[in-house]
Write a protein that holds these residues in place. Structure first.
Motif, PDB file in Angstrom:
ATOM      1  N   CYS A  85       0.831  -1.201   0.000  1.00 37.99           N
ATOM      2  CA  CYS A  85       0.000   0.000   0.000  1.00 37.99           C
ATOM      3  C   CYS A  85       0.864   1.249   0.000  1.00 37.99           C
ATOM      4  O   CYS A  85       2.076   1.179   0.231  1.00 37.99           O
ATOM      5  N   ALA A  86       0.224   2.363  -0.283  1.00 37.76           N
ATOM      6  CA  ALA A  86       0.918   3.651  -0.288  1.00 37.76           C
ATOM      7  C   ALA A  86       0.238   4.539   0.744  1.00 37.76           C
ATOM      8  O   ALA A  86      -0.996   4.610   0.797  1.00 37.76           O
ATOM      9  N   ALA A 101      -5.906   7.540   1.940  1.00 38.17           N
ATOM     10  CA  ALA A 101      -6.914   8.122   1.034  1.00 38.17           C
ATOM     11  C   ALA A 101      -7.240   9.518   1.549  1.00 38.17           C
ATOM     12  O   ALA A 101      -6.666   9.975   2.552  1.00 38.17           O
ATOM     13  N   LYS A 156     -12.114   9.003  -0.659  1.00 41.58           N
ATOM     14  CA  LYS A 156     -11.857   8.883  -2.099  1.00 41.58           C
ATOM     15  C   LYS A 156     -10.364   8.693  -2.304  1.00 41.58           C
ATOM     16  O   LYS A 156      -9.545   9.096  -1.477  1.00 41.58           O
ATOM     17  N   GLN A 157     -10.031   8.152  -3.456  1.00 40.93           N
ATOM     18  CA  GLN A 157      -8.637   7.827  -3.778  1.00 40.93           C
ATOM     19  C   GLN A 157      -7.749   9.068  -3.779  1.00 40.93           C
ATOM     20  O   GLN A 157      -8.164  10.138  -4.226  1.00 40.93           O
ATOM     21  N   ILE A 206      -0.792   8.824  -4.049  1.00 41.21           N
ATOM     22  CA  ILE A 206       0.340   8.977  -3.134  1.00 41.21           C
ATOM     23  C   ILE A 206       1.618   8.514  -3.824  1.00 41.21           C
ATOM     24  O   ILE A 206       2.666   9.130  -3.690  1.00 41.21           O
ATOM     25  N   ASN A 246     -15.051  -2.086  -0.345  1.00 37.94           N
ATOM     26  CA  ASN A 246     -15.088  -0.614  -0.200  1.00 37.94           C
ATOM     27  C   ASN A 246     -14.094   0.060  -1.138  1.00 37.94           C
ATOM     28  O   ASN A 246     -14.341   1.166  -1.622  1.00 37.94           O
ATOM     29  N   SER A 266     -15.084   2.822  -3.788  1.00 36.69           N
ATOM     30  CA  SER A 266     -14.573   4.204  -3.715  1.00 36.69           C
ATOM     31  C   SER A 266     -13.606   4.530  -4.852  1.00 36.69           C
ATOM     32  O   SER A 266     -13.595   5.638  -5.354  1.00 36.69           O
ATOM     33  N   SER A 269     -18.946  -9.755   0.668  1.00 44.06           N
ATOM     34  CA  SER A 269     -19.901 -10.727   1.238  1.00 44.06           C
ATOM     35  C   SER A 269     -21.291 -10.642   0.617  1.00 44.06           C
ATOM     36  O   SER A 269     -21.972 -11.651   0.489  1.00 44.06           O
ATOM     37  N   HIS A 270     -21.721  -9.407   0.293  1.00 42.97           N
ATOM     38  CA  HIS A 270     -23.118  -9.244  -0.133  1.00 42.97           C
ATOM     39  C   HIS A 270     -23.249  -8.944  -1.632  1.00 42.97           C
ATOM     40  O   HIS A 270     -24.275  -8.419  -2.062  1.00 42.97           O
ATOM     41  N   ILE A 279     -15.618 -12.419   5.404  1.00 37.51           N
ATOM     42  CA  ILE A 279     -15.152 -13.662   4.777  1.00 37.51           C
ATOM     43  C   ILE A 279     -14.046 -14.249   5.655  1.00 37.51           C
ATOM     44  O   ILE A 279     -13.127 -13.540   6.072  1.00 37.51           O
ATOM     45  N   LEU A 306     -10.830 -15.597   6.348  1.00 40.48           N
ATOM     46  CA  LEU A 306      -9.627 -15.521   5.501  1.00 40.48           C
ATOM     47  C   LEU A 306      -8.867 -16.839   5.453  1.00 40.48           C
ATOM     48  O   LEU A 306      -8.298 -17.180   4.417  1.00 40.48           O
ATOM     49  N   GLU A 352      -4.026  -5.683  -1.772  1.00 41.25           N
ATOM     50  CA  GLU A 352      -3.793  -4.261  -2.073  1.00 41.25           C
ATOM     51  C   GLU A 352      -4.702  -3.314  -1.290  1.00 41.25           C
ATOM     52  O   GLU A 352      -4.783  -2.141  -1.606  1.00 41.25           O
ATOM     53  N   GLY A 353      -5.419  -3.799  -0.302  1.00 44.11           N
ATOM     54  CA  GLY A 353      -6.206  -2.861   0.508  1.00 44.11           C
ATOM     55  C   GLY A 353      -7.673  -3.171   0.471  1.00 44.11           C
ATOM     56  O   GLY A 353      -8.083  -4.198  -0.066  1.00 44.11           O
ATOM     57  N   GLY A 354      -8.485  -2.244   1.085  1.00 47.07           N
ATOM     58  CA  GLY A 354      -8.018  -1.084   1.822  1.00 47.07           C
ATOM     59  C   GLY A 354      -7.669  -1.396   3.261  1.00 47.07           C
ATOM     60  O   GLY A 354      -7.176  -2.478   3.580  1.00 47.07           O
TER      61      GLY A 354
HETATM   62  N1  LIG Z   1      -3.303   4.013  -0.719  1.00 45.21           N
HETATM   63  C1  LIG Z   1      -3.512   2.742  -0.950  1.00 45.21           C
HETATM   64  O1  LIG Z   1      -2.546   1.963  -1.159  1.00 45.21           O
HETATM   65  C2  LIG Z   1      -4.920   2.202  -0.971  1.00 45.21           C
HETATM   66  C3  LIG Z   1      -5.158   0.964  -1.572  1.00 45.21           C
HETATM   67  C4  LIG Z   1      -6.467   0.454  -1.547  1.00 45.21           C
HETATM   68  C5  LIG Z   1      -7.485   1.174  -0.941  1.00 45.21           C
HETATM   69  N2  LIG Z   1      -7.221   2.382  -0.388  1.00 45.21           N
HETATM   70  C6  LIG Z   1      -8.291   3.136   0.305  1.00 45.21           C
HETATM   71  O2  LIG Z   1      -8.845   2.313   1.322  1.00 45.21           O
HETATM   72  C7  LIG Z   1     -10.178   2.768   1.606  1.00 45.21           C
HETATM   73  C8  LIG Z   1     -11.090   1.556   1.720  1.00 45.21           C
HETATM   74  O3  LIG Z   1     -10.736   0.814   2.861  1.00 45.21           O
HETATM   75  P1  LIG Z   1     -11.881   0.246   3.807  1.00 45.21           P
HETATM   76  O4  LIG Z   1     -11.231  -0.213   5.052  1.00 45.21           O
HETATM   77  O5  LIG Z   1     -13.002   1.219   3.907  1.00 45.21           O
HETATM   78  O6  LIG Z   1     -12.462  -0.984   2.982  1.00 45.21           O
HETATM   79  P2  LIG Z   1     -11.814  -2.271   2.269  1.00 45.21           P
HETATM   80  O7  LIG Z   1     -10.735  -2.820   3.126  1.00 45.21           O
HETATM   81  O8  LIG Z   1     -11.521  -1.937   0.861  1.00 45.21           O
HETATM   82  O9  LIG Z   1     -13.077  -3.248   2.247  1.00 45.21           O
HETATM   83  C9  LIG Z   1     -13.585  -3.713   3.475  1.00 45.21           C
HETATM   84  C10 LIG Z   1     -14.830  -4.515   3.216  1.00 45.21           C
HETATM   85  O10 LIG Z   1     -14.494  -5.759   2.577  1.00 45.21           O
HETATM   86  C11 LIG Z   1     -15.425  -6.728   2.991  1.00 45.21           C
HETATM   87  N3  LIG Z   1     -14.746  -7.874   3.607  1.00 45.21           N
HETATM   88  C12 LIG Z   1     -15.209  -9.145   3.523  1.00 45.21           C
HETATM   89  N4  LIG Z   1     -14.429  -9.967   4.188  1.00 45.21           N
HETATM   90  C13 LIG Z   1     -13.438  -9.233   4.740  1.00 45.21           C
HETATM   91  C14 LIG Z   1     -12.342  -9.566   5.588  1.00 45.21           C
HETATM   92  N5  LIG Z   1     -12.104 -10.826   5.983  1.00 45.21           N
HETATM   93  N6  LIG Z   1     -11.557  -8.568   6.020  1.00 45.21           N
HETATM   94  C15 LIG Z   1     -11.779  -7.300   5.631  1.00 45.21           C
HETATM   95  N7  LIG Z   1     -12.811  -6.930   4.825  1.00 45.21           N
HETATM   96  C16 LIG Z   1     -13.645  -7.898   4.376  1.00 45.21           C
HETATM   97  C17 LIG Z   1     -16.339  -6.092   4.032  1.00 45.21           C
HETATM   98  O11 LIG Z   1     -17.511  -5.632   3.389  1.00 45.21           O
HETATM   99  P3  LIG Z   1     -18.773  -6.646   3.262  1.00 45.21           P
HETATM  100  O12 LIG Z   1     -19.141  -7.008   4.692  1.00 45.21           O
HETATM  101  O13 LIG Z   1     -19.787  -5.891   2.534  1.00 45.21           O
HETATM  102  O14 LIG Z   1     -18.253  -7.840   2.522  1.00 45.21           O
HETATM  103  C18 LIG Z   1     -15.513  -4.916   4.502  1.00 45.21           C
HETATM  104  O15 LIG Z   1     -16.290  -3.876   5.037  1.00 45.21           O
HETATM  105  C19 LIG Z   1     -10.564   3.696   0.476  1.00 45.21           C
HETATM  106  O16 LIG Z   1     -10.545   5.013   0.965  1.00 45.21           O
HETATM  107  C20 LIG Z   1      -9.468   3.487  -0.581  1.00 45.21           C
HETATM  108  O17 LIG Z   1      -9.219   4.657  -1.330  1.00 45.21           O
HETATM  109  C21 LIG Z   1      -5.952   2.912  -0.398  1.00 45.21           C
END
Ligand SMILES: NC(=O)c1ccc[n+]([C@@H]2O[C@H](COP(=O)([O-])OP(=O)(O)OC[C@H]3O[C@@H](n4cnc5c(N)ncnc54)[C@H](OP(=O)(O)O)[C@@H]3O)[C@@H](O)[C@H]2O)c1
Length: 217
Positions: free
Chosen positions: A10-11, A19, A24-25, A28, A52, A56, A81-82, A127, A129, A147-149
């Motif tokens: 990740c960055a 983010a 939002k993205q 970086i 997510n 996003s 999941s959904h 899910i 893991l 790769e995130g998030g």
């Molecule tokens: N800078 C970077 O390198 C980078 C890279 C990627 C993302 N991002 C940022 O990260 C942010 C999103 O992160 P986030 O934490 O909101 O969401 P996320 O990690 O992208 O997604 C989380 C969602 O994934 C689903 N999920 C299902 N099984 C999971 C498990 N075992 N562990 C974790 N999640 C699981 C869940 O939704 P359900 O329950 O609906 O399945 C959970 O709410 C955004 O702002 C994006 O821009 C940054």
């Protein structure tokens, strides 16, 4: 349990944000770091993100051909999941294989090259893991890039399922107490739950720094 070799990449900003405060993205990585990321992706059987991130950022999660000599498209995996992945999501556009990992109740149909795979959930409703990694290994995925998030990286680190971690730190501050960081989730409850890392290498890439860690398990 059989599991693929797992790296997380990740960055983040100098204050650990990945983010914008709106979630939002935010770009970086510099061009050189993006090239490094594509080269890394090219070596892996699959890349994985949470739903997510798809909602996003709408990432494509492919390897851009100009960055690598012999492009190989990894399988794109979305933890969802959904089945909230939009049919028009770039990560499910059919140009490479996509696995949508859904809870057992969810059985939506998508287009060509997109497979919904049902997996057991854990006590948090996410899910499971360990079960997922076992299932992916059986499907031939031996090298997985996460790769995130924030929530996804947290759960891989917390459950000691990542083997290595690459963090690119860009020279910028984002701020905001609710801005996503590299590893959110619920955090540790006790000091003995600390997730320990060992630095393997640090390198200067463009204006930022890349730190390559190994997990101490
Ligand atoms: N800078 C970077 O390198 C980078 C890279 C990627 C993302 N991002 C940022 O990260 C942010 C999103 O992160 P986030 O934490 O909101 O969401 P996320 O990690 O992208 O997604 C989380 C969602 O994934 C689903 N999920 C299902 N099984 C999971 C498990 N075992 N562990 C974790 N999640 C699981 C869940 O939704 P359900 O329950 O609906 O399945 C959970 O709410 C955004 O702002 C994006 O821009 C940054």
């Amino acid at each position: 349990m059989n599991k693929p070799y797992v790296i997380a990449n990740c960055a983040m900003s100098a204050d650990g944000k990945i983010a914008l405060p709106t979630r939002k993205q935010l770009r970086i990585s510099c061009n050189e770091d993006i090239e490094r990321m594509y080269k890394l992706r090219n070596k892996y059987d699959a890349v994985l993100v949470g739903i997510n991130t798809v909602l996003s950022d709408d990432p494509k999660l492919t390897v851009k051909e100009k960055y690598v000599e012999q492009p190989h498209q990894p399988i794109r995996i979305i933890l969802d999941s959904h089945c909230k992945t939009p049919e028009a999501a770039l990560a499910a556009d059919g140009v490479a294989k996509t696995f949508i990992i859904a809870a057992e109740k969810c059985n939506k149909k998508y287009g060509n090259n997109v497979e919904v795979i049902q997996c057991e959930t854990d006590q948090n409703g996410f899910i499971d893991l360990e079960k997922l990694l076992d299932l992916l290994y059986d499907r031939g995925i031996k090298m997985l890039m996460v790769e995130g998030g924030s929530t996804v990286i947290w759960n891989f680190l917390k459950q000691r399922l990542a083997d290595e971690l690459y963090v690119y730190i860009g020279p910028m501050i984002v701020g905001g107490k609710d801005t996503p960081t590299m590893a959110d989730g619920e955090g540790i409850k006790n000091i003995d739950e600390l997730i320990s890392l060992k630095i393997v290498e640090t390198s200067r890439i463009g204006p930022g720094i890349l730190i390559h860690y190994k997990m101490i398990k």
